[in-house]
Design a protein around this motif. Structure first.
Motif, mmCIF file in Angstrom:
data_model
loop_
_atom_site.group_PDB
_atom_site.id
_atom_site.type_symbol
_atom_site.label_atom_id
_atom_site.label_comp_id
_atom_site.label_asym_id
_atom_site.label_seq_id
_atom_site.Cartn_x
_atom_site.Cartn_y
_atom_site.Cartn_z
ATOM 1 N N MET A 56 43.084 34.006 32.961
ATOM 2 C CA MET A 56 41.719 34.350 33.348
ATOM 3 C C MET A 56 41.699 35.527 34.324
ATOM 4 S SD MET A 56 40.113 30.499 33.734
ATOM 5 C CE MET A 56 38.569 31.092 34.400
ATOM 6 N N SER A 57 42.670 35.565 35.211
ATOM 7 C CA SER A 57 42.715 36.619 36.215
ATOM 8 C C SER A 57 42.961 37.986 35.569
ATOM 9 C CB SER A 57 43.811 36.312 37.236
ATOM 10 O OG SER A 57 43.753 37.192 38.332
ATOM 11 N N THR A 58 43.922 38.036 34.662
ATOM 12 C CA THR A 58 44.221 39.321 34.012
ATOM 13 C C THR A 58 43.103 39.729 33.050
ATOM 14 O OG1 THR A 58 45.565 38.134 32.367
ATOM 15 C CG2 THR A 58 46.727 39.122 34.247
ATOM 16 N N TYR A 59 42.411 38.748 32.491
ATOM 17 C CA TYR A 59 41.266 39.107 31.649
ATOM 18 C C TYR A 59 40.153 39.726 32.496
ATOM 19 C CZ TYR A 59 37.762 38.924 27.952
ATOM 20 O OH TYR A 59 36.814 39.273 27.015
ATOM 21 N N LYS A 60 39.928 39.191 33.703
ATOM 22 C CA LYS A 60 38.931 39.780 34.596
ATOM 23 C C LYS A 60 39.325 41.212 34.975
ATOM 24 C CE LYS A 60 35.350 39.733 37.449
ATOM 25 N NZ LYS A 60 35.578 40.821 38.380
ATOM 26 N N ASP A 61 40.614 41.440 35.233
ATOM 27 C CA ASP A 61 41.076 42.806 35.514
ATOM 28 C C ASP A 61 40.829 43.713 34.318
ATOM 29 O OD1 ASP A 61 41.933 42.169 38.065
ATOM 30 O OD2 ASP A 61 44.007 41.770 37.446
ATOM 31 N N LEU A 62 41.045 43.177 33.116
ATOM 32 C CA LEU A 62 40.842 43.970 31.904
ATOM 33 C C LEU A 62 39.374 44.333 31.723
ATOM 34 C CD1 LEU A 62 41.837 45.207 29.243
ATOM 35 C CD2 LEU A 62 41.681 42.933 28.211
ATOM 36 N N THR A 63 38.478 43.369 31.906
ATOM 37 C CA THR A 63 37.057 43.675 31.723
ATOM 38 C C THR A 63 36.513 44.530 32.861
ATOM 39 O OG1 THR A 63 36.391 41.576 32.749
ATOM 40 C CG2 THR A 63 36.629 41.603 30.344
ATOM 41 N N ASP A 64 37.130 44.448 34.038
ATOM 42 C CA ASP A 64 36.757 45.373 35.109
ATOM 43 C C ASP A 64 37.129 46.800 34.730
ATOM 44 O OD1 ASP A 64 35.685 43.421 36.730
ATOM 45 O OD2 ASP A 64 37.418 43.281 38.069
ATOM 46 N N ALA A 65 38.320 46.967 34.136
ATOM 47 C CA ALA A 65 38.778 48.300 33.743
ATOM 48 C C ALA A 65 38.072 48.811 32.495
ATOM 49 C CB ALA A 65 40.293 48.277 33.512
ATOM 50 N N GLN A 66 37.666 47.875 31.635
ATOM 51 C CA GLN A 66 37.051 48.255 30.351
ATOM 52 C C GLN A 66 35.904 47.283 30.067
ATOM 53 O OE1 GLN A 66 39.940 48.494 27.216
ATOM 54 N NE2 GLN A 66 38.504 49.308 25.726
ATOM 55 N N PRO A 67 34.730 47.528 30.629
ATOM 56 C CA PRO A 67 33.609 46.590 30.474
ATOM 57 C C PRO A 67 33.231 46.287 29.032
ATOM 58 C CG PRO A 67 33.160 48.159 32.225
ATOM 59 C CD PRO A 67 34.409 48.626 31.560
ATOM 60 N N SER A 68 33.549 47.172 28.116
ATOM 61 C CA SER A 68 33.214 46.924 26.708
ATOM 62 C C SER A 68 33.994 45.743 26.142
ATOM 63 C CB SER A 68 33.499 48.172 25.863
ATOM 64 O OG SER A 68 34.875 48.504 25.903
ATOM 65 N N ARG A 69 35.036 45.275 26.862
ATOM 66 C CA ARG A 69 35.804 44.131 26.397
ATOM 67 C C ARG A 69 35.106 42.806 26.676
ATOM 68 N NH1 ARG A 69 41.178 45.278 24.260
ATOM 69 N NH2 ARG A 69 41.254 43.018 24.320
ATOM 70 N N VAL A 70 34.057 42.789 27.489
ATOM 71 C CA VAL A 70 33.326 41.551 27.755
ATOM 72 C C VAL A 70 32.724 41.048 26.449
ATOM 73 C CG1 VAL A 70 31.422 40.475 29.006
ATOM 74 C CG2 VAL A 70 32.819 42.237 30.129
ATOM 75 N N GLY A 71 33.025 39.803 26.101
ATOM 76 C CA GLY A 71 32.608 39.268 24.816
ATOM 77 C C GLY A 71 31.444 38.305 24.897
ATOM 78 N N ARG A 72 31.401 37.409 23.919
ATOM 79 C CA ARG A 72 30.278 36.482 23.786
ATOM 80 C C ARG A 72 30.397 35.336 24.780
ATOM 81 N NH1 ARG A 72 34.076 34.994 20.039
ATOM 82 N NH2 ARG A 72 34.393 32.748 19.697
ATOM 83 N N PRO A 73 29.296 34.619 25.033
ATOM 84 C CA PRO A 73 29.366 33.434 25.892
ATOM 85 C C PRO A 73 30.309 32.384 25.299
ATOM 86 C CG PRO A 73 27.098 34.129 25.563
ATOM 87 C CD PRO A 73 27.925 34.927 24.606
ATOM 88 N N ASN A 74 30.818 31.504 26.146
ATOM 89 C CA ASN A 74 31.741 30.466 25.710
ATOM 90 C C ASN A 74 31.177 29.086 26.028
ATOM 91 O OD1 ASN A 74 32.926 29.655 28.544
ATOM 92 N ND2 ASN A 74 32.950 31.897 28.464
ATOM 93 N N LYS A 75 31.683 28.071 25.348
ATOM 94 C CA LYS A 75 31.154 26.718 25.499
ATOM 95 C C LYS A 75 31.486 26.107 26.847
ATOM 96 C CE LYS A 75 35.116 24.348 23.377
ATOM 97 N NZ LYS A 75 35.557 23.494 22.247
ATOM 98 N N LEU A 76 32.390 26.729 27.589
ATOM 99 C CA LEU A 76 32.815 26.200 28.884
ATOM 100 C C LEU A 76 31.901 26.633 30.019
ATOM 101 C CD1 LEU A 76 36.566 27.083 28.359
ATOM 102 C CD2 LEU A 76 35.521 24.845 28.022
ATOM 103 N N GLY A 77 31.008 27.563 29.732
ATOM 104 C CA GLY A 77 30.116 28.062 30.768
ATOM 105 C C GLY A 77 30.789 29.023 31.733
ATOM 106 N N ILE A 78 31.967 29.516 31.394
ATOM 107 C CA ILE A 78 32.665 30.494 32.230
ATOM 108 C C ILE A 78 32.032 31.862 31.999
ATOM 109 C CG2 ILE A 78 34.877 31.623 32.687
ATOM 110 C CD1 ILE A 78 36.250 29.102 31.657
ATOM 111 N N PRO A 79 31.763 32.626 33.043
ATOM 112 C CA PRO A 79 31.217 33.976 32.837
ATOM 113 C C PRO A 79 32.098 34.758 31.862
ATOM 114 C CG PRO A 79 31.139 33.413 35.154
ATOM 115 C CD PRO A 79 31.895 32.304 34.484
ATOM 116 N N PRO A 80 31.511 35.430 30.862
ATOM 117 C CA PRO A 80 32.309 36.085 29.819
ATOM 118 C C PRO A 80 33.251 37.167 30.317
ATOM 119 C CG PRO A 80 30.035 35.837 29.109
ATOM 120 C CD PRO A 80 30.068 35.458 30.557
ATOM 121 N N ASN A 81 32.997 37.712 31.494
ATOM 122 C CA ASN A 81 33.934 38.725 31.993
ATOM 123 C C ASN A 81 35.208 38.094 32.570
ATOM 124 O OD1 ASN A 81 32.211 37.734 34.010
ATOM 125 N ND2 ASN A 81 32.511 39.517 35.314
ATOM 126 N N TYR A 82 35.257 36.757 32.639
ATOM 127 C CA TYR A 82 36.452 36.064 33.099
ATOM 128 C C TYR A 82 37.203 35.367 31.958
ATOM 129 C CZ TYR A 82 34.776 36.433 37.955
ATOM 130 O OH TYR A 82 34.359 36.887 39.181
#
Length: 361
Positions: free
Chosen positions: A83-109
């Motif tokens: 989750m941490s490295t995915y947040k770094d990835l979406t911070d560096a490349q916001p277009s990588r933020v995807g669809r909502p998830n069933k867990l209710g986790i913010p999609p940028n994480y």
């Protein structure tokens, strides 16, 4: 051997290409592109590591191999890294933020494509934390929590309406600590066990405090005290943390009962039931600063900056994912509660179960 006139280093090739490239050409790696590439590589590595740890635990469990000490810790850290490295990835490349998830986790994480991995993660923890065979379960675990929370609150002087709030908050704490599972162990700790995940000293402290308040409860709810006596007699030589009723009772008395009297003031400051639940969970996680925040007269604005307290928050999934979040050196209580998004789904289920318990009375 090649002559020096024909030997061209990789660095020279890059330098030559940079000289030959037209101004503004995006074909070469810019600093931003390099950052994105590094972030993607780190994420892919963390994702693969998470998958590997999941597979290793599954093989060990299915083949009945011995598990390492605190077998959930490596799983937990690997999930956090993903989750941490995915947040770094979406911070560096916001277009990588995807669809909502069933867990209710913010999609940028969290990438929703990884939901099956979290499903497997939960299944493994269910096995590793399963209650022991001699655990003393309750047929009405949710009702027990609400009844105990409400009775303790009444003994602290609350009226019926505010006592109901205490019962609802108590059920939320049960979900926060064990996801609503009674008498479980702890795959990440050798100290905390039971429905309220207490250590031996916390459980003993709660037992002493219950003994002091018990006569007051007997005066208005003798039926509850009769149930309590039955559970005490049932316990025998078992660790009391593995009796659902007793561990809930002792856990509530140890950490939360003293603040039940302040529920009316807390509810005025935090009218949202989920925020109330988060506040009492913070009493469980970081009790001293949370009590100080309440006493300050500016609960939401009260700021925490002690590195140790920030570390406790990160260890409980607040400000824990990605370089930006981890770099925070302080936060006020509004920011802290907003960062508790991993608790939201548990608290929403607690609300739903509380409504069912109340409807049956």
């Amino acid at each position: 051997m090649a002559s020096s006139s024909r030997t061209i280093t990789a660095g020279a090739i890059v330098a030559l290409a940079m000289l030959c490239a037209p101004p503004g050409d995006g074909a070469l790696t810019s600093p931003a592109q390099a950052q994105q590439a590094d972030a993607l590589a780190a994420y892919n590595n963390a994702l693969n590591q998470f998958k590997a740890v999941l597979a290793e635990r599954r093989r060990q469990i299915d083949s009945r191999q011995p598990l390492p000490d605190r077998p959930g810790q490596a799983l937990y850290l690997a999930r956090n890294s993903m989750m941490s490295t995915y947040k770094d990835l979406t911070d560096a490349q916001p277009s990588r933020v995807g669809r909502p998830n069933k867990l209710g986790i913010p999609p940028n994480y969290f990438d929703a494509d990884n939901e099956p991995l979290i499903d497997e993660y939960k299944k493994l923890f269910d096995v590793m934390q399963a209650a022991p065979a001699d655990a003393q379960n309750s047929a009405t675990p949710f009702k027990d929590v609400v009844d105990l929370g409400r009775a303790i609150a009444r003994a602290k002087g609350l009226d019926a309406g505010n006592a109901e709030t205490a019962g609802r908050i108590s059920l939320a704490l049960f979900f926060a600590e064990t996801n609503g599972n009674q008498n479980i162990g702890n795959a990440r700790s050798n100290t905390y066990k039971g429905s309220f995940q207490t250590g031996p000293s916390e459980d003993a402290s709660g037992r002493r405090k219950w003994a002091a308040i018990k006569p007051q409860i007997a005066a208005f709810d003798p039926e509850l005290i009769a149930r309590d006596a039955k559970e005490e007699a049932r316990l025998g030589n078992l660790d009391p943390r593995y009796n659902h009723w007793l561990n809930v009772r002792n856990g509530l008395m140890n950490a939360h009962a003293e603040l039940f009297a302040q529920i009316p003031a807390i509810a005025r400051t935090l009218p949202n039931p989920i925020d109330q639940m988060k506040f009492f969970e913070l009493i469980q996680i970081v009790p001293s600063p949370t009590r100080s925040a309440l006493a300050s007269g500016n609960l939401l604005g009260y700021r925490v900056s002690d590195p140790t307290i920030m570390g406790y928050l990160r260890n409980n999934s607040m400000f824990a994912y990605g370089r930006t979040d981890r770099a925070k050196t302080s936060a006020n209580y509004r920011e802290i509660m907003d960062a508790m998004w991993l608790f939201n789904e548990k608290f929403e289920r607690a609300l739903a179960e509380y409504d069912k318990v109340r409807a049956r009375r």
